[in-house]
Design an enzyme around this catalytic site. Sequence first.
Site: not given
Length: 264
Positions: A96-98, A196
């Site tokens: 997952l993205d930060r 996103r």
Amino acid sequence: VLVNGRIVTSHAHPLAPGDTIEILSKKDASAERYKNELALRIIHEDPDIIVLEKPSGLLTMGSEKEKEKTLYFMLTEYQRAKSKDGSGRVFIVHRLDRDSSGLVVFAKTESAKRTLQENWELAVKKYYAITEGVPKKKKGTIQSELIEDPFRRVYSVPKPAPGSKRAVTHCRVLDENDRFALLEVTLETGRKNQIRVHLSDIRHPIIGDSKYGARINPLRRLALHAFYLEFPHPATGVAMTFISKLPHDFQKLLKQTDDSGLKT
């Protein structure tokens, strides 16, 4: 020393009738310390996999600048502390993205990692996302070809191009107010920054996502949470389903009132 399952460090900690006290070995205490220090919410663990909720702001795996403040490093230390000979480890299956939060699965053996990744197209992944504004279409599918530029920014192109990858995202509005919408997002493909980019493409970027056009950040984080994960267990083949609740700050934002005092 644990009292009722929680680490206690004060020698003057008061006890009450019925309290349960545990004295852990050095190995077990180390594992418990990592688990508590990280505030990791482990959802499921067995000999092959470990599923947990990643908090926002934490990398899944290391980068050139950050090696230790990552979910991978911390889970590795946790597994080493639990193992008899200190050889415990984990293997990255996906990430997952930060600034995203939510469900992540790690493998505990190389064979489990290989099986999960080879069958990852069978996994069902759903996310909660809060967007700026409310999409006119309450349900729909976004499709495009995604390309990553030299600056690591991902963007859509309408037709296949050299280096592009097909991306398909399904969305539906679950809740809304005058300023925001809560979307359930289901990935048909799993490309970098796919959700996103696609929500930015329809002019409703995720709040807190300045990289892709968001203008506000009321939660001081990216409002994207991986809440549903379903996949076949790598050893048994049995379908495993995990669900995470809507984060409290998401709920609070959707219940905010406008200047007139009316609920929005």
